[in-house]
Write an enzyme that holds these catalytic residues in place. Structure first.
Site, PDB file in Angstrom:
ATOM      1  N   LYS A  33      50.004  50.892  49.112  1.00  0.00           N
ATOM      2  CA  LYS A  33      48.701  51.522  48.919  1.00  0.00           C
ATOM      3  C   LYS A  33      47.580  50.645  49.501  1.00  0.00           C
ATOM      4  CE  LYS A  33      45.624  52.705  45.238  1.00  0.00           C
ATOM      5  NZ  LYS A  33      45.184  52.313  43.944  1.00  0.00           N
ATOM      6  N   LYS A  93      41.622  47.332  47.423  1.00  0.00           N
ATOM      7  CA  LYS A  93      40.391  46.593  47.664  1.00  0.00           C
ATOM      8  C   LYS A  93      40.608  45.098  47.525  1.00  0.00           C
ATOM      9  CE  LYS A  93      38.483  47.988  43.129  1.00  0.00           C
ATOM     10  NZ  LYS A  93      37.368  48.587  42.441  1.00  0.00           N
ATOM     11  N   LYS A 135      48.596  42.653  36.339  1.00  0.00           N
ATOM     12  CA  LYS A 135      47.462  41.725  36.342  1.00  0.00           C
ATOM     13  C   LYS A 135      47.808  40.410  35.652  1.00  0.00           C
ATOM     14  CE  LYS A 135      43.575  44.832  37.048  1.00  0.00           C
ATOM     15  NZ  LYS A 135      42.302  45.339  36.517  1.00  0.00           N
TER      16      LYS A 135
END
Ligand code: TRP
Length: 331
Positions: free
Chosen positions: A195, A198, A113
């Site tokens: 993966k 979202k 992040k």
């Protein structure tokens, strides 16, 4: 004997995908009968990256409605919003004095992040795992059902619990991650070795729980498949394998059964069948969610009673913690 305690949460940031549903929420539903479950909407975690306030508020209610639409029963499980229970922040502060900067700066998600939001590497982002440990430890949870990407966070919660217990005496239950099997990893429809996320930039890569029937079917039609024409699961065929996994997860069947069903069929027919299966599974959830969102008072009541229940459990643990660490709490 008391039931074992389960804790889990989802952040109200971004739209949930079928990966979140299959990997998390659907499994939580099954656990409700056997365990004492606390399921939270982690809005305090969500603000560690920039959020639009009005959107955060809207998504919080949408997620609450979605939990219930997916089968979380607020009579059985405590369903609540993290910020409604102030002990999360309070315990986080105490655990901050037990957690080391070094170990937090090495966490995979923090590093990812920090790269992704290089303009906003805030203290909360680094503290994220400590707040998550506070979530779990407040309820003395034994089990934390999460996707594999959250395993490292549950391990830090274990480390902090053990460290605290060693320093101050037996206080916290040491939690275990519960990585549920059966939910094969659900991958991106466009890059099937990655993966499903979202926050993928490409909207065709993910199926969101809010996607309508046409969108679902269109995205599956465009899904990347592999060379050859056989519909079999194998490492050489990540695209087909991913679609088969999705199909099996929604149909509750085995890969062998699915392979047999599609033997001799073409990719086009196969993709349509997967799309229809997923759309059929999502539409009752979407209808129920919409119904719930139309009655905000009812949703508000549920969240309030969930928070009351969580508060009582959280207060007990926090008071014990304050006693152990020497916070004066009156005579
Ligand atoms: N970090 C989790 C996620 O992004 C959400 C979360 C917050 C959580 N607190 C938790 C999960 C406690 C399990 C337990 O998926």
């Amino acid at each position: 004997m008391d039931k074992k305690v389960i804790y889990s949460a989802v952040q109200p940031s971004g739209n949930l995908t079928i990966g979140n549903y299959l990997g998390a929420i659907r499994n939580w539903v099954k656990l409700q009968n056997e365990y004492d479950c606390f399921y939270a909407i982690a809005n305090m975690h969500a603000i560690t990256v920039k959020q639009e306030p009005a959107e955060l508020r809207r998504r919080t209610l949408e997620l609450a409605a979605l939990y219930i639409a997916c089968g979380i029963d607020p009579e059985k499980s405590a369903l609540y919003v993290q910020s409604h229970v102030p002990q999360h922040a309070e315990l986080c502060w105490v655990l901050n004095s037990v957690a080391y900067v070094g170990e937090m700066s090495r966490m995979t998600q923090f590093k990812d992040k920090s790269q992704k939001h290089a303009e906003n590497i805030n203290m909360g982002l680094m503290d994220y795992p400590v707040l998550m440990a506070a979530d779990i430890l407040l309820y003395q949870a034994q089990c934390v059902p999460v996707g594999a990407d959250q395993k490292q966070h549950v391990e830090i919660a274990r480390d902090l619990a053990i460290r605290f217990n060693n320093r101050y005496g037996e206080t916290f239950t040491v939690p275990e991650p519960l990585i549920l099997k059966g939910g094969a990893k659900i991958c991106s429809l466009q890059e099937p070795t990655k993966k499903m996320s979202k926050s993928d930039e490409n909207p065709n890569a993910s199926i969101f729980l809010t996607d309508d029937r046409d969108t679902v079917i269109r995205k599956f039609k465009r899904a990347v498949t592999d060379s050859g024409s056989e519909i079999v699961a194998s490492d050489e065929k990540p695209g087909v394998t991913n679609l088969l996994n999705i199909y099996c997860a929604f149909k509750n069947c085995t890969l062998q059964e699915a392979e047999r069903e599609f033997e001799g069929k073409g990719y086009g027919e196969f993709k349509l069948a997967v799309g229809e299966t997923v759309a059929d599974a999502l539409s009752p959830i979407q209808e129920e969610q919409a119904k719930l969102l139309a009655d905000k008072n009812y949703l508000g009541e549920i969240l309030k009673s969930g928070a009351d229940r969580a508060y009582r459990a959280a207060r007990r643990t926090l008071s014990k913690v304050y006693r152990k660490i020497g916070f004066y709490q009156g005579e």
